[in-house]
Design a protein around this motif. Structure first.
Motif, PDB file in Angstrom:
ATOM      1  N   ASP A 203     -28.585 110.724 -57.820  1.00 45.60           N
ATOM      2  CA  ASP A 203     -27.802 109.930 -56.824  1.00 45.60           C
ATOM      3  C   ASP A 203     -26.672 108.861 -57.729  1.00 45.60           C
ATOM      4  N   THR A 204     -27.147 108.269 -58.838  1.00 41.58           N
ATOM      5  CA  THR A 204     -26.174 107.922 -59.614  1.00 41.58           C
ATOM      6  C   THR A 204     -25.963 108.318 -60.850  1.00 41.58           C
TER       7      THR A 204
ATOM      8  N   TYR B 272     -18.771 114.813 -54.737  1.00 43.43           N
ATOM      9  CA  TYR B 272     -20.369 114.468 -54.415  1.00 43.43           C
ATOM     10  C   TYR B 272     -20.023 113.092 -53.745  1.00 43.43           C
TER      11      TYR B 272
ATOM     12  N   HIS C  52     -21.382 111.181 -51.687  1.00 45.07           N
ATOM     13  CA  HIS C  52     -22.472 110.348 -51.491  1.00 45.07           C
ATOM     14  C   HIS C  52     -23.138 109.864 -52.843  1.00 45.07           C
ATOM     15  N   LYS C  53     -22.640 110.391 -53.838  1.00 43.70           N
ATOM     16  CA  LYS C  53     -23.135 109.838 -55.336  1.00 43.70           C
ATOM     17  C   LYS C  53     -22.421 108.369 -55.525  1.00 43.70           C
TER      18      LYS C  53
END
Length: 309
Positions: A13-14, A42, A44-45
């Protein structure tokens, strides 16, 4: 390998992207280009870019910066950086997983995963290849970054690293709506002070009968022309305009070291760079010395190399 990198990107995610110290267009192009691609595909990342900003690259973009806490559980990707001591921001080891993406010789095999392609003209070309494999959506912003990186590392398509794939890549990138004229102006326009220093270089460089050349730029000289070390980057190819030159070195003195930029029109020059705490490509490399007396050793090595041709 590309597919494995894509899968790793999708797992985290990061994502924090590093590149090398004293960045050039390909360092920014690959780092910021990859970040732009990831943000688009992406959303949401959390995507971060880090490293000390270089003012001459203002026209291209700036890294976002990142807090220490973001590294916990993060995927770290280092682009365009052959050696660990050249990674800008040494926090790159503090993430959960590390990927090296580079086109320099893989002599420093750091990272949990490594994608090294020495046949690529630039790391930006590799990032484009990754995007095609992943079927990511490209934007004008990401295309601009990657185009700049390719142009910078191929010397406007003059270097031997330029291939058919390079031209095919660029042909796709220019379909995107970014201002190439403005980009080229940012890349190649320089201040009057830098132009005056270039005149000094043309008047004062040395070249022997075998085509070995060099110029020494001391701290005092840079102060006289009011030019920063970073601003001398665009002057490195200047000596290549001299008829008969085969290989050359530009010595640039900093407060605590003397940087050496090495270029060649054919002979492999990175072997010399390795002798003096450096490395790089066969015809474009860099090294470091700490005393002007060592400069004579570098010059002798270049002279010997050119004499063999």
């Amino acid at each position: 390998m590309k597919q494995e990198i894509i899968e790793k990107i999708e797992q985290y995610d990061t994502i924090i992207i590093h590149r090398h110290v004293r960045p050039d267009e390909d360092a920014y192009g690959s780092q910021l280009g990859l970040a732009s691609l990831l943000r688009t595909n992406y959303p949401h990342k959390m995507i971060y870019t880090t490293g000390l900003h270089s003012a001459p690259l203002d026209y291209l973009g700036k890294p976002t910066g990142v807090d220490d806490a973001a590294y916990e559980g993060a995927l770290v990707i280092v682009t365009d950086t052959a050696n660990t001591d050249r990674v800008d921001d040494q926090r790159y080891t503090t993430g959960a997983y590390l990927i090296k993406v580079d086109h320099h010789p893989n002599e420093d095999k750091y990272g949990d995963m490594r994608w090294v392609n020495t046949d690529a003209s630039s790391c930006s070309e590799m990032i484009f290849d990754l995007a095609k494999t992943a079927e990511w959506t490209l934007t004008a912003e990401s295309a601009r970054y990657l185009f700049a990186g390719i142009v910078g590392d191929t010397g406007r398509f003059q270097y031997p690293s330029t291939t058919e794939l390079t031209f095919n890549t660029v042909a796709e990138l220019i379909d995107y709506d970014f201002d190439r004229s403005a980009l080229f102006n940012g890349m190649y326009e320089v201040s009057c002070n830098v132009l005056q220093l270039q005149g000094y270089i043309y008047q004062n460089f040395s070249m022997d009968d075998n085509g070995a050349g060099y110029i020494k730029l001391t701290k005092e000289l840079l102060a006289q022309f009011d030019v920063t070390v970073e601003e001398t980057n665009n002057l490195v190819p200047s000596l290549g305009n001299a008829k008969g030159i085969v290989a050359w070195a530009m010595f640039v003195e900093e407060d605590d070291q003397i940087r050496i930029r090495l270029r060649s029109k054919g002979p492999v020059i990175n072997t010399i760079a390795k002798q003096f705490r450096g490395g790089g490509h066969p015809v474009a490399a860099g090294a470091t010395i700490y005393d002007w007396s060592e400069a004579d050793d570098v010059i002798q090595a270049i002279e010997a190399l050119c004499k063999q041709q």
